[in-house]
Design a protein around this motif. Structure first.
Motif, PDB file in Angstrom:
ATOM      1  N   ILE A 222     -30.411 -14.159   6.390  1.00 26.56           N
ATOM      2  CA  ILE A 222     -28.999 -14.477   6.171  1.00 26.56           C
ATOM      3  C   ILE A 222     -28.120 -13.470   6.901  1.00 26.56           C
ATOM      4  O   ILE A 222     -27.124 -13.827   7.551  1.00 26.56           O
ATOM      5  N   LEU A 223     -28.479 -12.198   6.815  1.00 26.34           N
ATOM      6  CA  LEU A 223     -27.748 -11.167   7.544  1.00 26.34           C
ATOM      7  C   LEU A 223     -27.792 -11.430   9.044  1.00 26.34           C
ATOM      8  O   LEU A 223     -26.780 -11.280   9.751  1.00 26.34           O
ATOM      9  N   ALA A 224     -28.948 -11.843   9.548  1.00 29.94           N
ATOM     10  CA  ALA A 224     -29.081 -12.151  10.969  1.00 29.94           C
ATOM     11  C   ALA A 224     -28.218 -13.345  11.360  1.00 29.94           C
ATOM     12  O   ALA A 224     -27.575 -13.342  12.426  1.00 29.94           O
ATOM     13  N   ALA A 225     -28.171 -14.359  10.499  1.00 33.48           N
ATOM     14  CA  ALA A 225     -27.354 -15.543  10.782  1.00 33.48           C
ATOM     15  C   ALA A 225     -25.871 -15.193  10.807  1.00 33.48           C
ATOM     16  O   ALA A 225     -25.113 -15.714  11.638  1.00 33.48           O
ATOM     17  N   ILE A 226     -25.447 -14.310   9.904  1.00 30.26           N
ATOM     18  CA  ILE A 226     -24.042 -13.884   9.891  1.00 30.26           C
ATOM     19  C   ILE A 226     -23.718 -13.120  11.167  1.00 30.26           C
ATOM     20  O   ILE A 226     -22.693 -13.361  11.816  1.00 30.26           O
ATOM     21  N   ASP A 227     -24.609 -12.220  11.550  1.00 28.20           N
ATOM     22  CA  ASP A 227     -24.376 -11.379  12.725  1.00 28.20           C
ATOM     23  C   ASP A 227     -24.329 -12.207  14.005  1.00 28.20           C
ATOM     24  O   ASP A 227     -23.676 -11.812  14.992  1.00 28.20           O
ATOM     25  N   ASP A 228     -25.000 -13.363  14.034  1.00 25.08           N
ATOM     26  CA  ASP A 228     -25.025 -14.223  15.215  1.00 25.08           C
ATOM     27  C   ASP A 228     -23.767 -15.074  15.356  1.00 25.08           C
ATOM     28  O   ASP A 228     -23.553 -15.686  16.410  1.00 25.08           O
ATOM     29  N   ARG A 229     -22.944 -15.103  14.334  1.00 29.88           N
ATOM     30  CA  ARG A 229     -21.746 -15.945  14.367  1.00 29.88           C
ATOM     31  C   ARG A 229     -20.739 -15.423  15.391  1.00 29.88           C
ATOM     32  O   ARG A 229     -20.492 -14.215  15.492  1.00 29.88           O
ATOM     33  N   SER A 230     -20.113 -16.348  16.126  1.00 30.33           N
ATOM     34  CA  SER A 230     -19.128 -15.953  17.137  1.00 30.33           C
ATOM     35  C   SER A 230     -17.839 -15.442  16.512  1.00 30.33           C
ATOM     36  O   SER A 230     -17.093 -14.706  17.152  1.00 30.33           O
ATOM     37  N   ASP A 231     -17.564 -15.823  15.245  1.00 25.25           N
ATOM     38  CA  ASP A 231     -16.329 -15.369  14.607  1.00 25.25           C
ATOM     39  C   ASP A 231     -16.514 -14.064  13.822  1.00 25.25           C
ATOM     40  O   ASP A 231     -15.601 -13.611  13.140  1.00 25.25           O
ATOM     41  N   ILE A 232     -17.695 -13.460  13.922  1.00 27.91           N
ATOM     42  CA  ILE A 232     -17.934 -12.152  13.307  1.00 27.91           C
ATOM     43  C   ILE A 232     -17.768 -11.072  14.373  1.00 27.91           C
ATOM     44  O   ILE A 232     -18.554 -10.978  15.313  1.00 27.91           O
ATOM     45  N   ARG A 233     -16.723 -10.271  14.242  1.00 23.02           N
ATOM     46  CA  ARG A 233     -16.483  -9.184  15.193  1.00 23.02           C
ATOM     47  C   ARG A 233     -17.388  -7.989  14.928  1.00 23.02           C
ATOM     48  O   ARG A 233     -17.827  -7.305  15.846  1.00 23.02           O
ATOM     49  N   ASP A 234     -17.629  -7.741  13.645  1.00 27.50           N
ATOM     50  CA  ASP A 234     -18.435  -6.570  13.310  1.00 27.50           C
ATOM     51  C   ASP A 234     -19.074  -6.777  11.948  1.00 27.50           C
ATOM     52  O   ASP A 234     -18.442  -7.309  11.026  1.00 27.50           O
ATOM     53  N   LEU A 235     -20.335  -6.408  11.852  1.00 26.27           N
ATOM     54  CA  LEU A 235     -21.047  -6.422  10.575  1.00 26.27           C
ATOM     55  C   LEU A 235     -21.705  -5.066  10.409  1.00 26.27           C
ATOM     56  O   LEU A 235     -22.544  -4.674  11.224  1.00 26.27           O
ATOM     57  N   GLU A 236     -21.316  -4.366   9.372  1.00 24.73           N
ATOM     58  CA  GLU A 236     -21.896  -3.054   9.084  1.00 24.73           C
ATOM     59  C   GLU A 236     -22.647  -3.129   7.757  1.00 24.73           C
ATOM     60  O   GLU A 236     -22.044  -3.396   6.714  1.00 24.73           O
ATOM     61  N   LEU A 237     -23.939  -2.934   7.805  1.00 26.03           N
ATOM     62  CA  LEU A 237     -24.759  -2.960   6.593  1.00 26.03           C
ATOM     63  C   LEU A 237     -24.597  -1.623   5.876  1.00 26.03           C
ATOM     64  O   LEU A 237     -24.978  -0.573   6.401  1.00 26.03           O
ATOM     65  N   LEU A 238     -24.021  -1.658   4.684  1.00 25.95           N
ATOM     66  CA  LEU A 238     -23.777  -0.433   3.928  1.00 25.95           C
ATOM     67  C   LEU A 238     -25.017   0.002   3.157  1.00 25.95           C
ATOM     68  O   LEU A 238     -25.322   1.181   3.091  1.00 25.95           O
ATOM     69  N   TRP A 239     -25.704  -0.945   2.548  1.00 26.86           N
ATOM     70  CA  TRP A 239     -27.003  -0.664   1.949  1.00 26.86           C
ATOM     71  C   TRP A 239     -27.723  -1.969   1.644  1.00 26.86           C
ATOM     72  O   TRP A 239     -27.104  -3.024   1.552  1.00 26.86           O
ATOM     73  N   LYS A 240     -29.020  -1.870   1.501  1.00 27.83           N
ATOM     74  CA  LYS A 240     -29.853  -3.023   1.153  1.00 27.83           C
ATOM     75  C   LYS A 240     -30.963  -2.566   0.233  1.00 27.83           C
ATOM     76  O   LYS A 240     -31.583  -1.525   0.466  1.00 27.83           O
TER      77      LYS A 240
ATOM     78  N   ILE B 274     -17.601  -6.644   6.676  1.00 22.88           N
ATOM     79  CA  ILE B 274     -17.525  -7.652   7.728  1.00 22.88           C
ATOM     80  C   ILE B 274     -16.099  -7.737   8.253  1.00 22.88           C
ATOM     81  O   ILE B 274     -15.133  -7.743   7.484  1.00 22.88           O
ATOM     82  N   GLU B 275     -15.992  -7.821   9.568  1.00 23.69           N
ATOM     83  CA  GLU B 275     -14.711  -8.091  10.209  1.00 23.69           C
ATOM     84  C   GLU B 275     -14.826  -9.438  10.909  1.00 23.69           C
ATOM     85  O   GLU B 275     -15.697  -9.635  11.761  1.00 23.69           O
ATOM     86  N   THR B 276     -13.968 -10.373  10.540  1.00 24.37           N
ATOM     87  CA  THR B 276     -14.024 -11.714  11.118  1.00 24.37           C
ATOM     88  C   THR B 276     -12.727 -12.036  11.843  1.00 24.37           C
ATOM     89  O   THR B 276     -11.644 -11.613  11.435  1.00 24.37           O
ATOM     90  N   SER B 277     -12.862 -12.799  12.918  1.00 26.70           N
ATOM     91  CA  SER B 277     -11.689 -13.225  13.681  1.00 26.70           C
ATOM     92  C   SER B 277     -11.130 -14.545  13.168  1.00 26.70           C
ATOM     93  O   SER B 277     -10.197 -15.092  13.743  1.00 26.70           O
ATOM     94  N   ASN B 278     -11.712 -15.052  12.080  1.00 29.98           N
ATOM     95  CA  ASN B 278     -11.256 -16.325  11.510  1.00 29.98           C
ATOM     96  C   ASN B 278     -10.879 -16.107  10.048  1.00 29.98           C
ATOM     97  O   ASN B 278     -11.706 -16.269   9.157  1.00 29.98           O
TER      98      ASN B 278
END
Length: 218
Positions: free
Chosen positions: A54-72, A81-85
């Motif tokens: 799921i994290l990989a799918a989010i990171d592959d999105r064109s409207d996701i400018r930045d994804l920073e994993l804080l912890w898992k 998450i920073e999104t352009s939409n």
């Protein structure tokens, strides 16, 4: 002033709608959000049996400018998450309705609890209608600020605060019920009864404000 609970079917474009429908068993809990006209930044907790794809799918999105994993940890991940939409929040911004957090997104639907004026709530509904966004109002309840402040009677407040000051609620306990009753100049049974009523009122108010309860639990 009304307090409303709404369930909204998200429009097609935001990442969280597409990802949450692709993984309907996952839960996205948005704990904070910073909306803007062109971007939105949020802290999101993801709960799923296997968060990695799921994290990989989010990171592959064109409207996701930045994804920073804080912890898992196991089945939970926290990310910023920073999104352009930011279209998910546009109706709220237009209506001037503050976004209350946390809120939960599951399978393309978001549940919001909102406290605002009746006019702004109506404007929000119009904004949803104009964009063809499906929504359901679960309930609307009036909030009386004066009643909200009066959780305890004056006597209950006096006894409860005396118990706190005496250390009755400290861990470990610094005062007994007898000690509190002695400070107040009342019997132990009277002190116990007033404290019990105060604790019950506080517990119910906390549950109403913070816990999701079905009709069977009321």
């Amino acid at each position: 002033m009304p307090r409303a609970k709404l369930t909204v079917r998200l429009p097609d474009s935001p990442w969280i709608r597409d990802i949450s429908t692709a993984y309907p068993d996952a839960t996205f809990r948005v704990s904070s959000v910073l909306p803007g006209s062109e971007i939105a930044i949020g802290v999101v907790e993801l709960a799923a049996a296997n968060p990695v794809p799921i994290l990989a799918a989010i990171d592959d999105r064109s409207d996701i400018r930045d994804l920073e994993l804080l912890w898992k940890h196991d089945d939970t991940a926290l990310m910023q998450i920073e999104t352009s939409n930011p279209s998910l929040l546009v109706p709220m911004q237009r209506a001037g309705v503050p976004v209350e957090t946390p809120f939960v997104v599951e399978d393309g639907r978001v549940t919001w609890e909102l406290t605002t004026s009746a006019d702004r709530l109506s404007t929000l509904g119009e904004a949803f209608d104009e964009r063809g966004i499906e929504y359901r109002i679960e309930h609307v309840r009036a909030v009386d600020a004066r009643r909200a402040e009066r959780v305890l009677t004056e006597r209950q407040r006096e006894v409860f605060l005396t118990a706190i000051d005496a250390g009755y609620y400290d861990v470990p306990r610094e005062a007994t019920l007898t000690d509190v009753a002695s400070v107040l100049g009342v019997s132990k049974s009277t002190c116990s009864d007033v404290l019990h009523r105060a604790e019950s009122a506080i517990a119910h108010r906390f549950a109403d404000a913070n816990l999701e309860r079905g009709p069977e639990s009321r």
